[in-house]
Design a protein around this motif. Structure first.
Motif, PDB file in Angstrom:
ATOM      1  N   ALA A 176      38.046 -30.084  36.679  1.00 46.80           N
ATOM      2  CA  ALA A 176      38.799 -28.998  37.300  1.00 46.80           C
ATOM      3  C   ALA A 176      39.235 -29.319  38.725  1.00 46.80           C
ATOM      4  O   ALA A 176      40.138 -28.677  39.258  1.00 46.80           O
ATOM      5  CB  ALA A 176      37.973 -27.712  37.295  1.00 46.80           C
ATOM      6  N   GLN A 198      35.798 -31.007  21.974  1.00 47.57           N
ATOM      7  CA  GLN A 198      34.692 -30.165  22.438  1.00 47.57           C
ATOM      8  C   GLN A 198      33.367 -30.609  21.830  1.00 47.57           C
ATOM      9  O   GLN A 198      32.335 -30.637  22.513  1.00 47.57           O
ATOM     10  CB  GLN A 198      34.971 -28.696  22.123  1.00 47.57           C
ATOM     11  CG  GLN A 198      36.126 -28.124  22.926  1.00 47.57           C
ATOM     12  CD  GLN A 198      36.241 -26.619  22.800  1.00 47.57           C
ATOM     13  OE1 GLN A 198      35.264 -25.901  22.927  1.00 47.57           O
ATOM     14  NE2 GLN A 198      37.446 -26.140  22.546  1.00 47.57           N
ATOM     15  N   ASP A 346      45.400 -26.543  31.029  1.00 48.93           N
ATOM     16  CA  ASP A 346      44.646 -25.480  31.692  1.00 48.93           C
ATOM     17  C   ASP A 346      43.584 -24.879  30.774  1.00 48.93           C
ATOM     18  O   ASP A 346      42.461 -24.588  31.212  1.00 48.93           O
ATOM     19  CB  ASP A 346      45.597 -24.387  32.195  1.00 48.93           C
ATOM     20  CG  ASP A 346      46.474 -24.874  33.343  1.00 48.93           C
ATOM     21  OD1 ASP A 346      46.167 -25.953  33.915  1.00 48.93           O
ATOM     22  OD2 ASP A 346      47.465 -24.196  33.670  1.00 48.93           O
ATOM     23  N   GLN A 347      43.931 -24.698  29.505  1.00 51.84           N
ATOM     24  CA  GLN A 347      42.950 -24.155  28.565  1.00 51.84           C
ATOM     25  C   GLN A 347      41.836 -25.153  28.306  1.00 51.84           C
ATOM     26  O   GLN A 347      40.667 -24.775  28.194  1.00 51.84           O
ATOM     27  CB  GLN A 347      43.628 -23.774  27.247  1.00 51.84           C
ATOM     28  CG  GLN A 347      42.678 -23.145  26.231  1.00 51.84           C
ATOM     29  CD  GLN A 347      41.968 -21.918  26.766  1.00 51.84           C
ATOM     30  OE1 GLN A 347      42.586 -21.030  27.348  1.00 51.84           O
ATOM     31  NE2 GLN A 347      40.644 -21.867  26.603  1.00 51.84           N
ATOM     32  N   TRP A 348      42.179 -26.433  28.227  1.00 49.08           N
ATOM     33  CA  TRP A 348      41.157 -27.457  28.047  1.00 49.08           C
ATOM     34  C   TRP A 348      40.185 -27.484  29.223  1.00 49.08           C
ATOM     35  O   TRP A 348      38.973 -27.575  29.038  1.00 49.08           O
ATOM     36  CB  TRP A 348      41.803 -28.832  27.866  1.00 49.08           C
ATOM     37  CG  TRP A 348      42.364 -29.069  26.499  1.00 49.08           C
ATOM     38  CD1 TRP A 348      42.102 -28.361  25.361  1.00 49.08           C
ATOM     39  CD2 TRP A 348      43.283 -30.096  26.121  1.00 49.08           C
ATOM     40  NE1 TRP A 348      42.803 -28.878  24.303  1.00 49.08           N
ATOM     41  CE2 TRP A 348      43.534 -29.945  24.735  1.00 49.08           C
ATOM     42  CE3 TRP A 348      43.925 -31.119  26.817  1.00 49.08           C
ATOM     43  CZ2 TRP A 348      44.388 -30.788  24.032  1.00 49.08           C
ATOM     44  CZ3 TRP A 348      44.779 -31.959  26.126  1.00 49.08           C
ATOM     45  CH2 TRP A 348      45.002 -31.798  24.741  1.00 49.08           C
ATOM     46  N   VAL A 349      40.732 -27.410  30.428  1.00 46.85           N
ATOM     47  CA  VAL A 349      39.868 -27.428  31.613  1.00 46.85           C
ATOM     48  C   VAL A 349      38.964 -26.202  31.629  1.00 46.85           C
ATOM     49  O   VAL A 349      37.772 -26.294  31.955  1.00 46.85           O
ATOM     50  CB  VAL A 349      40.712 -27.502  32.901  1.00 46.85           C
ATOM     51  CG1 VAL A 349      39.841 -27.285  34.129  1.00 46.85           C
ATOM     52  CG2 VAL A 349      41.407 -28.860  33.000  1.00 46.85           C
ATOM     53  N   LYS A 350      39.504 -25.060  31.278  1.00 48.05           N
ATOM     54  CA  LYS A 350      38.704 -23.834  31.227  1.00 48.05           C
ATOM     55  C   LYS A 350      37.580 -23.957  30.198  1.00 48.05           C
ATOM     56  O   LYS A 350      36.419 -23.612  30.472  1.00 48.05           O
ATOM     57  CB  LYS A 350      39.603 -22.644  30.885  1.00 48.05           C
ATOM     58  CG  LYS A 350      38.895 -21.298  30.896  1.00 48.05           C
ATOM     59  CD  LYS A 350      39.879 -20.170  30.600  1.00 48.05           C
ATOM     60  CE  LYS A 350      39.170 -18.813  30.603  1.00 48.05           C
ATOM     61  NZ  LYS A 350      40.135 -17.714  30.303  1.00 48.05           N
ATOM     62  N   SER A 351      37.921 -24.466  29.018  1.00 49.42           N
ATOM     63  CA  SER A 351      36.909 -24.650  27.961  1.00 49.42           C
ATOM     64  C   SER A 351      35.884 -25.691  28.371  1.00 49.42           C
ATOM     65  O   SER A 351      34.677 -25.526  28.141  1.00 49.42           O
ATOM     66  CB  SER A 351      37.592 -25.063  26.655  1.00 49.42           C
ATOM     67  OG  SER A 351      38.475 -24.062  26.203  1.00 49.42           O
ATOM     68  N   TRP A 352      36.364 -26.766  28.978  1.00 45.63           N
ATOM     69  CA  TRP A 352      35.471 -27.839  29.444  1.00 45.63           C
ATOM     70  C   TRP A 352      34.478 -27.293  30.470  1.00 45.63           C
ATOM     71  O   TRP A 352      33.279 -27.603  30.413  1.00 45.63           O
ATOM     72  CB  TRP A 352      36.295 -28.980  30.046  1.00 45.63           C
ATOM     73  CG  TRP A 352      35.479 -30.110  30.599  1.00 45.63           C
ATOM     74  CD1 TRP A 352      35.062 -31.232  29.931  1.00 45.63           C
ATOM     75  CD2 TRP A 352      34.970 -30.227  31.926  1.00 45.63           C
ATOM     76  NE1 TRP A 352      34.337 -32.042  30.760  1.00 45.63           N
ATOM     77  CE2 TRP A 352      34.260 -31.450  31.991  1.00 45.63           C
ATOM     78  CE3 TRP A 352      35.036 -29.438  33.060  1.00 45.63           C
ATOM     79  CZ2 TRP A 352      33.624 -31.887  33.144  1.00 45.63           C
ATOM     80  CZ3 TRP A 352      34.405 -29.862  34.218  1.00 45.63           C
ATOM     81  CH2 TRP A 352      33.713 -31.062  34.259  1.00 45.63           C
ATOM     82  N   THR A 353      34.964 -26.484  31.397  1.00 44.24           N
ATOM     83  CA  THR A 353      34.108 -25.919  32.438  1.00 44.24           C
ATOM     84  C   THR A 353      33.007 -25.061  31.834  1.00 44.24           C
ATOM     85  O   THR A 353      31.830 -25.170  32.212  1.00 44.24           O
ATOM     86  CB  THR A 353      34.947 -25.080  33.423  1.00 44.24           C
ATOM     87  OG1 THR A 353      35.937 -25.917  34.025  1.00 44.24           O
ATOM     88  CG2 THR A 353      34.061 -24.476  34.517  1.00 44.24           C
ATOM     89  N   SER A 354      33.362 -24.220  30.866  1.00 48.75           N
ATOM     90  CA  SER A 354      32.371 -23.368  30.210  1.00 48.75           C
ATOM     91  C   SER A 354      31.381 -24.194  29.412  1.00 48.75           C
ATOM     92  O   SER A 354      30.181 -23.884  29.382  1.00 48.75           O
ATOM     93  CB  SER A 354      33.067 -22.361  29.279  1.00 48.75           C
ATOM     94  OG  SER A 354      33.893 -21.492  30.011  1.00 48.75           O
ATOM     95  N   LYS A 358      28.227 -24.896  32.499  1.00 47.37           N
ATOM     96  CA  LYS A 358      27.431 -23.675  32.399  1.00 47.37           C
ATOM     97  C   LYS A 358      26.291 -23.829  31.407  1.00 47.37           C
ATOM     98  O   LYS A 358      26.234 -24.763  30.644  1.00 47.37           O
ATOM     99  CB  LYS A 358      28.338 -22.497  31.982  1.00 47.37           C
ATOM    100  CG  LYS A 358      29.393 -22.185  33.042  1.00 47.37           C
ATOM    101  CD  LYS A 358      30.277 -21.024  32.623  1.00 47.37           C
ATOM    102  CE  LYS A 358      31.330 -20.718  33.691  1.00 47.37           C
ATOM    103  NZ  LYS A 358      32.229 -19.606  33.287  1.00 47.37           N
TER     104      LYS A 358
END
Length: 358
Positions: A176, A198, A346-354, A358
């Motif tokens: 990110a 994923q 952007d969706q990949w980065v969001k999914s990757w972050t979660s 986390k």
């Protein structure tokens, strides 16, 4: 790309604010200003003699504002596009290009010398909002001494990195916030597809991958194979870096080793290309255009490898012997169409972050 210099965003913003206040560029449109201001990520570097040649021939003085890692610099440039801090931006790569173009960061200019750019690096050919400047490969690097000592074969592919023998060995950058971190994520997505990346990262996380903010922390602190990592006590013998990192370890070593202390896992590479563009609302458009022309000259292109540890993009430019010997480009890197990156990044980065953080 190269020995990417990562610094805290607050420091970067402070430097930019101070520099911009003292830039000496008037607010009257700036077309007659003799100062060209370049905004870049922290890795911008050029030989003094080469830059002086441009300044002497063009009559312009170049001012450089470095603004953190590539992702930070691009985001800051977008936020300030209506009142830009400079005239030219260097360092947006193919992983973030659509974000810059969609936000109207650049105005059109077809730089002199663009006909010499190799076809595979050309983009936006109808509007010419960006100019290809350099290319390189984001790849996992390994510490040769570690693998020799432990009688372990270095990984050669994405698939190898999730094997038990490589548990707790890899450090990578935050996708990110870091250009190489994002490139490594995109490389895995290109390898495993929309439905498989994923699951791959779940395995990588279970296998002890460590994530840090940026390249400098990963390479110069956590990685046991770099000169900086050795001094810092880094204990990770695998790091996401560049195919051109091994030559740097040879060139900057004293005494110079006969072979590079680090190697590249060529089956983990993702091809990266960096661009420069004339900023929308730039105060000195004439000077900015002259500077973009300069970036495609043979003099600058052949100066880049030993300063920024990247490869030139124009036909006929030569690379130094150290690159030929220690830093060859990946023979078959992962790539991804700009439209695919734009649609899914952007969706990949969001999914990757979660999934990973986390």
């Amino acid at each position: 790309m190269n020995t990417k210099k990562y610094c805290a965003v607050l420091v970067g913003l402070g430097l930019v604010t101070l520099s911009a206040c003292g830039s000496g560029v008037d607010g009257s449109g700036g077309s007659d200003s003799k100062t060209v201001t370049l905004v870049s990520h922290d890795s911008w570097a050029v030989s003094k003699s080469v830059l002086k040649d441009f300044e002497k021939q063009s009559g312009y003085t170049v001012k450089v504002l470095k603004d953190g890692d590539a992702g930070q610099a691009v985001n800051k440039a977008i936020l300030t596009k209506d009142n830009p801090q400079g005239d030219v931006f260097f360092g947006v790569d193919n992983t973030l290009l659509s974000r810059a173009l969609d936000n109207g960061l650049f105005q059109s200019y077809d730089a002199k010398g663009s006909a010499l750019v190799k076809p595979e690096y050309r983009v936006d050919q109808t509007k010419h909002r960006v100019t290809p400047i350099d290319t390189g490969d984001i790849c996992v690097n390994y510490d040769k001494a570690y693998f020799s000592k432990h009688k372990l074969t270095p990984p050669t592919s994405f698939a190898d990195l999730v094997k038990p023998e490589y548990k707790n060995l890899l450090v990578t950058e935050n996708a990110a916030t870091s250009s190489p971190g994002l490139g490594f994520l995109l490389g895995s997505a290109a390898q495993y597809g929309d439905d498989g990346w994923q699951a791959y990262w779940k395995k990588l996380k279970a296998n002890g991958v460590k994530v840090v903010d940026g390249w400098e922390q990963a390479y110069d602190q956590e990685f046991s194979g770099s000169a900086g990592g050795k001094k810092a006590g880094g204990d990770r013998p695998l790091v996401v870096s560049y195919a051109s990192s091994p030559p740097a370890e040879v060139i900057y070593a004293d005494p110079k080793p006969t072979t590079a202390p680090t190697g590249v896992s060529y089956g983990t590479c993702f091809r990266q290309t960096e661009y420069a563009g004339l900023l929308s609302n730039a105060q000195n458009t004439k000077g900015g255009k002259a500077f973009l022309d300069f970036l495609l000259t043979k003099e600058f292109q052949q100066d880049m490898p030993l300063n920024m540890f990247v490869y030139p993009v124009i036909q006929g430019a030569q690379v130094p012997q150290e690159f030929v010997q220690y830093g060859r480009q990946a023979p078959d890197p992962e790539t991804m169409a700009p439209a695919k990156i734009a649609a899914d990044r952007d969706q990949w980065v969001k999914s990757w972050t979660s999934l990973v953080l986390k």
